[in-house]
Enzyme design. Sequence first.
Site, PDB file in Angstrom:
ATOM      1  N   GLY A 138       0.843  -1.199   0.000  1.00  0.00           N
ATOM      2  CA  GLY A 138       0.000   0.000   0.000  1.00  0.00           C
ATOM      3  C   GLY A 138       0.868   1.234   0.000  1.00  0.00           C
ATOM      4  CB  SER A 139       0.438   4.443   1.789  1.00  0.00           C
ATOM      5  OG  SER A 139       1.118   5.656   1.894  1.00  0.00           O
ATOM      6  CB  SER A 176      -1.510  -4.867  -3.244  1.00  0.00           C
ATOM      7  OG  SER A 176      -2.232  -3.922  -2.506  1.00  0.00           O
ATOM      8  CG  ASP A 232      -0.934   0.765  12.295  1.00  0.00           C
ATOM      9  OD1 ASP A 232       0.189   0.225  12.263  1.00  0.00           O
ATOM     10  OD2 ASP A 232      -1.115   1.968  12.036  1.00  0.00           O
ATOM     11  CD  GLN A 245       0.903  -3.750  11.428  1.00  0.00           C
ATOM     12  OE1 GLN A 245       1.443  -3.861  12.528  1.00  0.00           O
ATOM     13  NE2 GLN A 245       1.164  -2.741  10.609  1.00  0.00           N
ATOM     14  CG  HIS A 275       2.568   3.440  13.989  1.00  0.00           C
ATOM     15  ND1 HIS A 275       3.074   4.346  14.901  1.00  0.00           N
ATOM     16  CD2 HIS A 275       1.239   3.367  14.224  1.00  0.00           C
ATOM     17  CE1 HIS A 275       2.077   4.802  15.649  1.00  0.00           C
ATOM     18  NE2 HIS A 275       0.957   4.210  15.258  1.00  0.00           N
ATOM     19  N   GLY A 300       3.626   7.508   2.309  1.00  0.00           N
ATOM     20  CA  GLY A 300       4.403   6.597   1.474  1.00  0.00           C
ATOM     21  C   GLY A 300       4.652   7.117   0.065  1.00  0.00           C
ATOM     22  CD  GLU A 307      -3.952  32.612   0.866  1.00  0.00           C
ATOM     23  OE1 GLU A 307      -5.149  32.916   0.652  1.00  0.00           O
ATOM     24  OE2 GLU A 307      -3.112  33.409   1.287  1.00  0.00           O
TER      25      GLU A 307
HETATM   26  P1  NDP Z   1      -2.090   0.698   3.447  1.00  0.00           P
HETATM   27  O1  NDP Z   1      -3.489   0.615   3.902  1.00  0.00           O
HETATM   28  O2  NDP Z   1      -1.729   1.757   2.458  1.00  0.00           O
HETATM   29  O3  NDP Z   1      -1.598  -0.689   2.796  1.00  0.00           O
HETATM   30  C1  NDP Z   1      -2.231  -1.872   2.983  1.00  0.00           C
HETATM   31  C2  NDP Z   1      -1.553  -3.001   2.213  1.00  0.00           C
HETATM   32  O4  NDP Z   1      -1.696  -4.185   2.985  1.00  0.00           O
HETATM   33  C3  NDP Z   1      -2.230  -3.249   0.889  1.00  0.00           C
HETATM   34  O5  NDP Z   1      -1.285  -3.707  -0.049  1.00  0.00           O
HETATM   35  C4  NDP Z   1      -3.222  -4.344   1.248  1.00  0.00           C
HETATM   36  O6  NDP Z   1      -3.597  -5.153   0.150  1.00  0.00           O
HETATM   37  C5  NDP Z   1      -2.388  -5.157   2.215  1.00  0.00           C
HETATM   38  N1  NDP Z   1      -3.217  -5.985   3.094  1.00  0.00           N
HETATM   39  C6  NDP Z   1      -4.323  -5.623   3.774  1.00  0.00           C
HETATM   40  N2  NDP Z   1      -4.792  -6.661   4.491  1.00  0.00           N
HETATM   41  C7  NDP Z   1      -3.956  -7.689   4.251  1.00  0.00           C
HETATM   42  C8  NDP Z   1      -3.910  -9.036   4.699  1.00  0.00           C
HETATM   43  N3  NDP Z   1      -4.817  -9.532   5.538  1.00  0.00           N
HETATM   44  N4  NDP Z   1      -2.896  -9.811   4.252  1.00  0.00           N
HETATM   45  C9  NDP Z   1      -1.964  -9.316   3.403  1.00  0.00           C
HETATM   46  N5  NDP Z   1      -1.966  -8.052   2.939  1.00  0.00           N
HETATM   47  C10 NDP Z   1      -2.950  -7.261   3.362  1.00  0.00           C
HETATM   48  O7  NDP Z   1      -1.171   0.800   4.756  1.00  0.00           O
HETATM   49  P2  NDP Z   1      -0.154   1.987   5.144  1.00  0.00           P
HETATM   50  O8  NDP Z   1       0.986   1.962   4.172  1.00  0.00           O
HETATM   51  O9  NDP Z   1      -0.892   3.247   5.381  1.00  0.00           O
HETATM   52  O10 NDP Z   1       0.359   1.505   6.576  1.00  0.00           O
HETATM   53  C11 NDP Z   1       1.296   0.469   6.736  1.00  0.00           C
HETATM   54  C12 NDP Z   1       2.080   0.699   8.024  1.00  0.00           C
HETATM   55  O11 NDP Z   1       2.892   1.865   7.861  1.00  0.00           O
HETATM   56  C13 NDP Z   1       1.233   0.956   9.257  1.00  0.00           C
HETATM   57  O12 NDP Z   1       1.886   0.382  10.360  1.00  0.00           O
HETATM   58  C14 NDP Z   1       1.240   2.478   9.386  1.00  0.00           C
HETATM   59  O13 NDP Z   1       1.029   2.954  10.701  1.00  0.00           O
HETATM   60  C15 NDP Z   1       2.656   2.770   8.932  1.00  0.00           C
HETATM   61  N6  NDP Z   1       2.880   4.118   8.431  1.00  0.00           N
HETATM   62  C16 NDP Z   1       2.077   4.588   7.426  1.00  0.00           C
HETATM   63  C17 NDP Z   1       2.305   5.827   6.882  1.00  0.00           C
HETATM   64  C18 NDP Z   1       1.582   6.239   5.648  1.00  0.00           C
HETATM   65  O14 NDP Z   1       2.131   7.030   4.901  1.00  0.00           O
HETATM   66  N7  NDP Z   1       0.386   5.754   5.333  1.00  0.00           N
HETATM   67  C19 NDP Z   1       3.341   6.730   7.431  1.00  0.00           C
HETATM   68  C20 NDP Z   1       4.223   6.092   8.398  1.00  0.00           C
HETATM   69  C21 NDP Z   1       3.944   4.844   8.912  1.00  0.00           C
HETATM   70  P3  NDP Z   1      -4.993  -4.910  -0.684  1.00  0.00           P
HETATM   71  O15 NDP Z   1      -4.604  -4.079  -1.876  1.00  0.00           O
HETATM   72  O16 NDP Z   1      -5.441  -6.260  -1.056  1.00  0.00           O
HETATM   73  O17 NDP Z   1      -5.943  -4.202   0.241  1.00  0.00           O
HETATM   74 MG    MG Z   2       0.532   7.530  12.295  1.00  0.00          MG
HETATM   75 MG    MG Z   3      -4.874  36.928   2.795  1.00  0.00          MG
END
Ligand code: NDP
Ligand code: MG
Ligand code: MG
Length: 340
Positions: free
Chosen positions: A25-26, A52, A82, A85, A107, A133, A230
Amino acid sequence: MARVYREGDIGNEIAQKRIAVLGFGSQGHAHALNLRDSGCEVTVGLYRGSASWPKAEEAGLRVAEIPETVRWAEVVMMLLPDERQPPVFREQVAPNLAEGNLMLFAHGFNVHFNQVSVPPEVDLGLVAPKGPGHVLRSLYEEGKGMPALFAVGRDATGQARDLVLSYAKGIGCARAGVLETTFAEETETDLFGEQAVLCGGLSALLKAGFETLVEAGYQPELAYYECVNELKLIVDLIYEGGLARMRYSVSNTAEYGDYTAGPKVIDEGVRERMREILADIQSGRFAKEWVLENQAGGSSFLAMRRREAEHMVEKVGAELRALAAEGAQSPAGSPAGGES
Ligand code: NDP
Ligand code: MG
Ligand code: MG
């Protein structure tokens, strides 16, 4: 000043390891692609049928199911949402970790609040980039980096610290700077930052400003430009050179209003409630609420998401962005503006 690690302070141990990035994901896509482009061997771990999966393959990455990926890897980074997980960790990750492996999180929530338990013979670390991300990836592609925090939760091998730092370098963060922390400090400050300032505080401030103008009879479109749109220009200036750079660039009138009105908006009452929010995070009360919310299927969460999406500020913003996008497509300097 705290020690900030840069590329020259860190080795390339990570390039010698097989790395599993769980989730695409992100954060997942950014970690996997940045590590690959830094010369590391990466496999993305997902479940069959994940949306994904084809995206990771199209990006040229090897993809496999989580248990198989974890068995293959020596370093495992957990990048599922989170709230997803704990069961995946318990059922698919923990049984496949081997002695001497390094388990990483981006995290600290699930480790700090005891939602996962990493086997004692496995090293434990944290690499938390301080930003979204997609920006982590685009900065890397520009040859720049995003700052990150790192922590070592357990160093059974004696090599965890160097390897955790090396991972942070592999995703490009040491180009900007990597700062040492603990799981507790990262978790509590991250939750506080997103709740009180970056997401919660900011969304509420923008909506309150917008609604104040609209309730007073001003045009919603104008209120949107003034109180929401803005903001990007203001934040870019702060990012470049702190509050001083922003105050240098705005008019003296705006600067004077900043000093006099700001403390009236963010007064002692707000600070007191910020301390309450922090106390709820530190005591685990927020964590418990969020864990229970997910066990209940996220019914309140999804209702709040729906209600917020229907807010007038979102409708006005979408209309204005659509107009701006049309404008951007029309030929530059065309007197007709490309409109029929
Ligand atoms: P996302 O929601 O963007 O990514 C989720 C990914 O996990 C997708 O590829 C999804 O696949 C996959 N997924 C979901 N469920 C399962 C499962 N049961 N088994 C296998 N894969 C699965 O997550 P984030 O990137 O936002 O967050 C990830 C971690 O990074 C967290 O701990 C977050 O706190 C941390 N973090 C996030 C930040 C951010 O920028 N978002 C910043 C800093 C830390 P599918 O496409 O099938 O749904
Ligand atoms: Mg956070
Ligand atoms: Mg102004």
